[in-house]
Design an enzyme around this catalytic site. Structure first.
Site, short mmCIF file in Angstrom:
data_model
loop_
_atom_site.label_atom_id
_atom_site.label_comp_id
_atom_site.label_asym_id
_atom_site.label_seq_id
_atom_site.Cartn_x
_atom_site.Cartn_y
_atom_site.Cartn_z
N LYS A 62 0.75 -1.29 -0.16
CA LYS A 62 0.01 0.07 -0.07
C LYS A 62 0.57 1.26 0.15
O LYS A 62 0.71 2.02 -0.77
CB LYS A 62 -0.94 -0.14 1.23
CG LYS A 62 -1.82 -1.12 1.28
CD LYS A 62 -2.89 -1.38 2.47
CE LYS A 62 -3.92 -2.08 2.30
NZ LYS A 62 -4.57 -2.48 3.73
N HIS A 105 0.07 -6.64 18.23
CA HIS A 105 -0.75 -7.44 18.03
C HIS A 105 -1.57 -7.55 19.41
O HIS A 105 -1.06 -7.17 20.25
CB HIS A 105 -0.33 -8.89 17.62
CG HIS A 105 0.55 -9.45 18.60
ND1 HIS A 105 0.13 -10.20 19.62
CD2 HIS A 105 1.94 -9.49 18.62
CE1 HIS A 105 1.52 -10.37 20.15
NE2 HIS A 105 2.30 -10.21 19.63
#
Length: 122
Positions: A62, A105
């Site tokens: 991206k 995470h």
């Protein structure tokens, strides 16, 4: 100058299902060096590692502006780690760019951010 910023987030259970449904999934996502690291882990930590690398590669694509596909694949991107565990992007060859990346995470999901900066010419 900033070339691009990419951010990706993925559920760890989605990665676990992908591995269960397609035994070659790991080979499609991780380079050989990344696979060596992956196989040092087991259980939840192994899935966190795989999800983290998946998210970084998506975020890099991206930030690079290409996405994954015809011009860039998961195996074109390699994320290893420095002593102490800090992740570092080693592929593709980025001689004229600085790459900044972060992986985080929770128990359920992983997020990664990549910033690509053009190196200033002197």
């Amino acid at each position: 100058m900033i070339k691009g910023i990419g951010l990706d987030m993925i559920d760890i259970d989605r990665i676990r299902r992908a591995v269960t449904n397609n035994p070659r999934f790991v080979e499609r996502i991780l380079t050989e060096k990344e696979q060596l690291l992956y196989h040092k882990y087991t259980g939840q930590r192994q899935m966190e590692f795989l999800a983290g690398r998946f998210a970084v590669k998506e975020a890099y694509a991206k930030a690079n502006g290409t996405g994954l596909g015809a011009h860039l694949s998961f195996l074109d991107i390699e994320v290893l780690q420095l002593k102490g565990g800090r992740p570092i992007l080693l592929k593709p060859d980025l001689a004229d760019e600085n790459i900044f990346l972060s992986i985080t995470h929770t128990e359920y999901s992983v997020a990664a951010q990549v910033i690509i900066e053009h190196k200033e010419k002197r």
